[in-house]
Design an enzyme around this catalytic site. Sequence first.
Site, PDB file in Angstrom:
ATOM      1  N   ASN A 199      40.088   9.436  33.627  1.00 62.27           N
ATOM      2  CA  ASN A 199      40.465  10.606  32.828  1.00 62.27           C
ATOM      3  C   ASN A 199      41.980  10.582  32.720  1.00 62.27           C
ATOM      4  O   ASN A 199      42.685  10.993  33.645  1.00 62.27           O
ATOM      5  CB  ASN A 199      39.976  11.887  33.499  1.00 62.27           C
ATOM      6  CG  ASN A 199      40.304  13.135  32.699  1.00 62.27           C
ATOM      7  OD1 ASN A 199      41.010  13.087  31.692  1.00 62.27           O
ATOM      8  ND2 ASN A 199      39.806  14.273  33.162  1.00 62.27           N
TER       9      ASN A 199
ATOM     10  N   ARG B 249      36.958   9.510  29.634  1.00 67.95           N
ATOM     11  CA  ARG B 249      36.883  10.817  29.001  1.00 67.95           C
ATOM     12  C   ARG B 249      37.802  10.831  27.788  1.00 67.95           C
ATOM     13  O   ARG B 249      38.969  10.477  27.876  1.00 67.95           O
ATOM     14  CB  ARG B 249      37.313  11.916  29.970  1.00 67.95           C
ATOM     15  CG  ARG B 249      37.266  13.307  29.339  1.00 67.95           C
ATOM     16  CD  ARG B 249      38.131  14.291  30.071  1.00 67.95           C
ATOM     17  NE  ARG B 249      38.053  15.619  29.448  1.00 67.95           N
ATOM     18  CZ  ARG B 249      38.974  16.551  29.590  1.00 67.95           C
ATOM     19  NH1 ARG B 249      40.056  16.310  30.309  1.00 67.95           N
ATOM     20  NH2 ARG B 249      38.843  17.710  28.995  1.00 67.95           N
TER      21      ARG B 249
ATOM     22  N   HIS C 284      34.793  20.783  26.607  1.00 71.36           N
ATOM     23  CA  HIS C 284      34.107  20.839  27.908  1.00 71.36           C
ATOM     24  C   HIS C 284      32.637  20.439  27.780  1.00 71.36           C
ATOM     25  O   HIS C 284      31.813  20.793  28.632  1.00 71.36           O
ATOM     26  CB  HIS C 284      34.177  22.242  28.531  1.00 71.36           C
ATOM     27  CG  HIS C 284      35.551  22.688  28.902  1.00 71.36           C
ATOM     28  ND1 HIS C 284      35.948  24.005  28.826  1.00 71.36           N
ATOM     29  CD2 HIS C 284      36.629  22.008  29.360  1.00 71.36           C
ATOM     30  CE1 HIS C 284      37.201  24.127  29.220  1.00 71.36           C
ATOM     31  NE2 HIS C 284      37.641  22.917  29.547  1.00 71.36           N
TER      32      HIS C 284
ATOM     33  N   ARG D  18      46.452  29.920  27.954  1.00 66.79           N
ATOM     34  CA  ARG D  18      46.062  29.948  26.551  1.00 66.79           C
ATOM     35  C   ARG D  18      45.492  31.306  26.171  1.00 66.79           C
ATOM     36  O   ARG D  18      44.796  31.944  26.958  1.00 66.79           O
ATOM     37  CB  ARG D  18      45.044  28.849  26.254  1.00 66.79           C
ATOM     38  CG  ARG D  18      45.662  27.462  26.132  1.00 66.79           C
ATOM     39  CD  ARG D  18      44.596  26.398  25.982  1.00 66.79           C
ATOM     40  NE  ARG D  18      44.248  25.829  27.270  1.00 66.79           N
ATOM     41  CZ  ARG D  18      43.283  24.918  27.448  1.00 66.79           C
ATOM     42  NH1 ARG D  18      42.576  24.492  26.425  1.00 66.79           N
ATOM     43  NH2 ARG D  18      43.046  24.439  28.638  1.00 66.79           N
TER      44      ARG D  18
ATOM     45  N   ASP E  40      47.157  31.134  38.734  1.00 70.71           N
ATOM     46  CA  ASP E  40      46.235  30.949  39.854  1.00 70.71           C
ATOM     47  C   ASP E  40      45.576  32.287  40.156  1.00 70.71           C
ATOM     48  O   ASP E  40      46.252  33.280  40.442  1.00 70.71           O
ATOM     49  CB  ASP E  40      46.991  30.432  41.074  1.00 70.71           C
ATOM     50  CG  ASP E  40      46.063  29.978  42.188  1.00 70.71           C
ATOM     51  OD1 ASP E  40      45.118  30.732  42.519  1.00 70.71           O
ATOM     52  OD2 ASP E  40      46.286  28.885  42.754  1.00 70.71           O
TER      53      ASP E  40
ATOM     54  N   ARG F  13      44.102  33.336  42.664  1.00 68.88           N
ATOM     55  CA  ARG F  13      44.401  33.879  43.996  1.00 68.88           C
ATOM     56  C   ARG F  13      45.647  34.752  43.945  1.00 68.88           C
ATOM     57  O   ARG F  13      45.704  35.824  44.563  1.00 68.88           O
ATOM     58  CB  ARG F  13      44.572  32.731  44.993  1.00 68.88           C
ATOM     59  CG  ARG F  13      43.278  31.977  45.295  1.00 68.88           C
ATOM     60  CD  ARG F  13      43.519  30.696  46.042  1.00 68.88           C
ATOM     61  NE  ARG F  13      44.263  29.735  45.224  1.00 68.88           N
ATOM     62  CZ  ARG F  13      44.468  28.456  45.576  1.00 68.88           C
ATOM     63  NH1 ARG F  13      43.989  28.021  46.729  1.00 68.88           N
ATOM     64  NH2 ARG F  13      45.133  27.643  44.781  1.00 68.88           N
TER      65      ARG F  13
ATOM     66  N   GLU G 155      33.302  28.394  40.379  1.00 70.29           N
ATOM     67  CA  GLU G 155      32.687  27.962  41.629  1.00 70.29           C
ATOM     68  C   GLU G 155      33.295  28.644  42.854  1.00 70.29           C
ATOM     69  O   GLU G 155      32.615  28.775  43.885  1.00 70.29           O
ATOM     70  CB  GLU G 155      32.828  26.441  41.778  1.00 70.29           C
ATOM     71  CG  GLU G 155      32.067  25.653  40.723  1.00 70.29           C
ATOM     72  CD  GLU G 155      32.450  24.177  40.696  1.00 70.29           C
ATOM     73  OE1 GLU G 155      32.944  23.671  41.727  1.00 70.29           O
ATOM     74  OE2 GLU G 155      32.281  23.541  39.640  1.00 70.29           O
TER      75      GLU G 155
ATOM     76  N   GLU H 174      31.777  16.283  36.044  1.00 69.88           N
ATOM     77  CA  GLU H 174      31.987  15.604  34.775  1.00 69.88           C
ATOM     78  C   GLU H 174      32.069  14.097  34.953  1.00 69.88           C
ATOM     79  O   GLU H 174      31.625  13.336  34.090  1.00 69.88           O
ATOM     80  CB  GLU H 174      33.252  16.141  34.115  1.00 69.88           C
ATOM     81  CG  GLU H 174      33.120  17.592  33.670  1.00 69.88           C
ATOM     82  CD  GLU H 174      34.435  18.226  33.283  1.00 69.88           C
ATOM     83  OE1 GLU H 174      34.706  18.305  32.069  1.00 69.88           O
ATOM     84  OE2 GLU H 174      35.194  18.633  34.178  1.00 69.88           O
TER      85      GLU H 174
END
Length: 406
Positions: free
Chosen positions: A9, A90, A179, A240, A281, A283, A332, A383
């Site tokens: 990738n 990819r 994706h 974005r 992020d 978090r 996830e 992926e």
Amino acid sequence: MSSLVLVLNSGSSSIKYRLLDPEAGRPLATGLVERIGQGTGRLVHEGPGGTHETAQPVADHEEGMRLVLAAFADHGPALDPAALTAVGHRVVQGGDRFDGPVLVDDAVEQLVEELSPLAPLHNPANLSGIRAARHAFPQVPHVAVFDTAFHRTLPPAAATYALDREVAAAHGIRRYGAHGTSHQYVSRETAAFLGRPLEETNTIVLHLGNGASVTAVRGGRSVETSMGMTPLAGLVMGTRTGDLDPGVLLHLLRVGGYDADSLDDLLNRRSGMLGLAGHTDMRDVHAAAAAGDERVQEALEVYYHRVRGYVGAYMAHLGRVDAIAFTAGVGENDDVVRAGCLAGLEGFGITVDPARNAGRKKATTVISPEGAPVTVLVLPTDEELEIARQAVAVVRAGDATAVSAG
């Protein structure tokens, strides 16, 4: 025949790689070359002997590939070209020319290059990696797997913009999505996990990472997806905007002093959660929200609102939803985001159980209550494994016919 596949990738300044046995579904080695062409580069290689890191100038992708080969030679496992079934690549944008994976030759390289205006940040980098790898492994089949290919099944009503037809045709303007490799993998694995035939399963896949998209999958086929001609459309992302009234762009061009390049920078690099909350992020976003920052709290609500809107719309398009699957880095690992995205949808049979949802998920996990009408689950994407499987299938079939006649 061996089924080892080296998956690459390639980004504008990086090469991510993984050596896989797709039949066993396990990686033998993984690594990253980064900061290519940016002074001192860095390689991290994880193999049977542990993790090894080196730092040195990396002028271009050719030199990056040489470092990858050296890492395999020095730290294992041995990378014998004769043992490779394929090198899988990819490629982000396949336009209307590729509806599946394809063996790479000079003509395919040329087409990938011609499609670069549709993905100027991605296709040129993907192509650099392909060329470097073909030079490094000239006798090994190379297979390009396109992010957009899974979405070639979109019906015309979903793929077509209400733009002057001649203008759209002249410039390749339509919904391509992105994706796709992740959405294909997750929707297929969701059906398998539920013990249902893929062709009878309807799934909404929420790929939530720094880049984010949602796809409605009916019977294994993409029928709606949030990203558009480019990966800028749809959900709120790390940097974005996602969906935006195109009139905003005209307004900024006319009165804001912006031009095409500065708009590109604003929309792709300075908006999304960064523009709203000051963080990319999640978090950091959650920490700021917990500290009482009202702007950050509002940013999270904008993020959730956008996801919920797409889930509702895709339920209407599918008619029946068997499962909603969260995947990718945020999907996830972030239980707060998962709960927030689906809050208020209980009337549609969509419920998240707090205990089941808690924490990061490294394996497929149902997070809806027992007996819920719609199964909500977390399913880690892979992926690279999907690319490897598709590469092996193409090579074994000798199929170089994925370029459409159009």
